[in-house]
Design a protein around this motif. Structure first.
Motif: not given
Length: 560
Positions: A392-396, A459-474, A508-512
């Motif tokens: 999950p975190y690698l994907d995020a 994406w919301g007010a923080d759209a320009a911020e790099w926040k991987p955690e956004r993908w770990l929640a709805p 995607q597979l290469e990167i991971k």
């Protein structure tokens, strides 16, 4: 001088003069037709003039230099913030274009009316002449036929079979970096090594051959050099795109003769690059064809054991019906296309991820811990396909980096028929509000990929911020409601529709796979040298103030 020698020189002079006059006449006629088309289009573009956009900086180039200079991404962000999702841009000699990040408009361009909004003749022709008639040089039904044959080799089933190959090549890079670093902290130009890795991954995984790219003492491969030169070489000709598009359709012999007589070094270099690409792809193809004719046993004894993309394509193409089968020259064209398309995009994406992680040690540590735990639970150093895909975190981290920092920030389409472009929300124009605009045939629209990927309304007010955690929640409901027409994670990073990146799962597979090895062995930290990200077709890193043409990304590397 004897009579025979005199006559030879005279006939040679007359021949050269006649050929030159003929070529010059064709150029004059082509130029006249271009001028007539330009004037007619400018008149029809009147409705677009009312859309807000930046002021013209040049009567000749319009906003073109601002849009495509090295620092262009800052200008893109500025006009998106100031003028919104639909921005009017001026091109050469008053040409009016649109810079679009509206989801409804993008859906129309990339999906609903993709047969109207196609790549320009310039894009098609330079790719046809440079790479051959592959995916980047075909339209409509021809393009769909090629994708139909290629789709199976990019399926999840086939990607599973390539994981061991990706691991093996990444092991080579890991060992090279260990030698480079030794037992100390050392600054390395990681974009150079990631570019070498991406090239070797597509060479072995795509073509089933090797360029020995990871050999630190190896010589520059001619094919690799031509791939690296392709975009810069063609970019140098873009000022002449209207004339080039016309003459590119001349018979090949006449075209080569015209190029020979035109005193332009950049044009001669473009021919040289195209010839190198064709020579090497033909050599690889002929070798594979010979092995295929010798039988299955010989074919699977290749470096990639016959699992590379082109080997699989050749076998499936050989078994296809006559109507679905691709000609040999089109298969060769796919080879050059894959080499070009899969090298810069993957190396740029990996470079950006390492750059961000170097500046965010907390995220790097958390991701490293997830990878270490996964390896321990898996019971082997090389994670399997499912483990790589599902962490999950690698994907995020991958999703968020590709959302905020897409390697390819802009793609252009040209309207091949008059149409109406709708908007998701009305925009303010010079004479009121508008929910759509008339697009005349011949108008260029540019899809603003970072603009839609980082849209606060989606994406919301923080759209320009790099926040991987956004993908770990709805995700916000607005993300799904926007219906962004992309093939990957509600973004346009890999585009959408019939011309979406066919190899995004491969990438995607290469990167991971690469991250799963490097982060468990090395720690990456920022270099004292400031790195800036420049627009070179792709967004690539460079040392601030450097005049080097090649990308640069110094990062401090140490073994854990």
């Amino acid at each position: 001088m004897g009579p025979e020698e005199f006559l030879d020189q005279l006939f040679g002079y007359l021949y050269a003069t006649t050929v030159w006059r003929f070529i010059l006449g064709l150029l004059v006629v082509s130029t006249a037709r271009i001028l007539f088309s330009v004037v007619r289009l400018r008149v029809k573009q009147a409705p677009l003039w009312k859309i807000p956009g930046p002021p013209i900086v040049s009567l000749v180039t319009g906003n073109y230099l601002q849009m495509f200079e090295f620092g262009a991404t800052k200008f893109h962000d500025y006009i998106t913030e100031k003028y919104g999702r639909i921005v009017r841009i001026r091109g050469f000699f008053g040409d009016t274009q649109l810079f679009v990040s509206d989801p409804t408009a993008c859906t129309t361009i990339l999906l609903k009316e993709q047969d109207i909004f196609e790549q320009s003749d310039w894009f098609i022709e330079v790719n046809r002449l440079g790479l051959g008639q592959g995916l980047l040089a075909t339209l409509g039904g021809h393009h769909r036929k090629q994708r139909k044959q290629l789709n199976p080799v990019f399926s999840a089933k086939h990607m599973r079979s390539m994981v061991p190959l990706f691991h093996r090549i990444t092991h080579e890079l890991r060992e090279v970096l260990k030698t480079q670093v030794g037992g100390a902290r050392k600054e390395l130009d990681m974009v150079e090594w990631l570019s070498r890795l991406a090239l070797e991954l597509i060479a072995q995984g795509g073509l089933g051959c090797t360029f020995d790219s990871l050999n630190p003492h190896g010589k520059e491969n001619e094919f690799r050099g031509a791939i690296k030169e392709f975009v810069p070489t063609l970019s140098s000709l873009i000022m002449f795109q209207a004339i080039f598009t016309r003459i590119s359709k001349w018979p090949p012999r006449l075209l080569r003769l015209a190029v020979k007589f035109i005193p332009m070094a950049m044009l001669h270099n473009a021919v040289r690059v195209a010839d190198v690409l064709h020579k090497h792809t033909k050599a690889v193809f002929d070798n594979k064809k010979a092995l295929l004719q010798m039988g299955e046993e010989e074919f699977t004894h290749q470096l990639s054991e016959g699992k590379d993309i082109i080997s699989v394509l050749m076998k499936s193409n050989d078994a296809a019906s006559e109507e679905d089968r691709l000609p040999e020259e089109e298969i060769m064209a796919q080879m050059s296309t894959f080499m070009f398309g899969a090298t810069d995009t993957t190396s740029t994406a990996l470079s950006r991820i390492l750059y961000v992680l170097a500046h965010r040690q907390d995220v790097q540590d958390k991701l490293r811990q997830e990878l270490n735990d996964a390896v321990e639970n898996f019971g082997g150093e090389d994670l399997g396909y499912d483990e790589l895909i599902e962490l999950p975190y690698l994907d995020a981290v991958c999703r968020e980096t590709l959302r905020v920092f897409p390697p390819l920030p802009v793609v252009s389409r040209i309207a091949r028929a008059d149409t109406i472009l709708p908007f998701s929300q009305p925009i303010k124009t010079a004479d009121g509000m508008a929910s759509s605009v008339f697009i005349p045939r011949g108008t260029t629209v540019m899809v603003n990929i970072p603009g839609i990927n980082r849209d606060p309304g989606i994406w919301g007010a923080d759209a320009a911020e790099w926040k991987p955690e956004r993908w770990l929640a709805p995700l916000p409901k607005t993300v799904a409601e926007a219906r962004v027409p992309g093939v990957y994670s509600h973004t346009l990073t890999f585009l959408g529709g019939g011309h979406a990146c066919i190899g995004f799962k491969f990438s995607q597979l290469e990167i991971k796979t690469v991250l799963s090895h490097l982060l468990r062995v090395f720690r990456f930290s920022p270099s004292p040298t400031e790195v800036v990200w420049l627009f070179r077709g792709f967004t690539t890193p460079s040392e601030k103030g450097s005049t080097a043409v090649e990308p640069q990304m110094p990062i401090v590397v140490e073994m854990i």
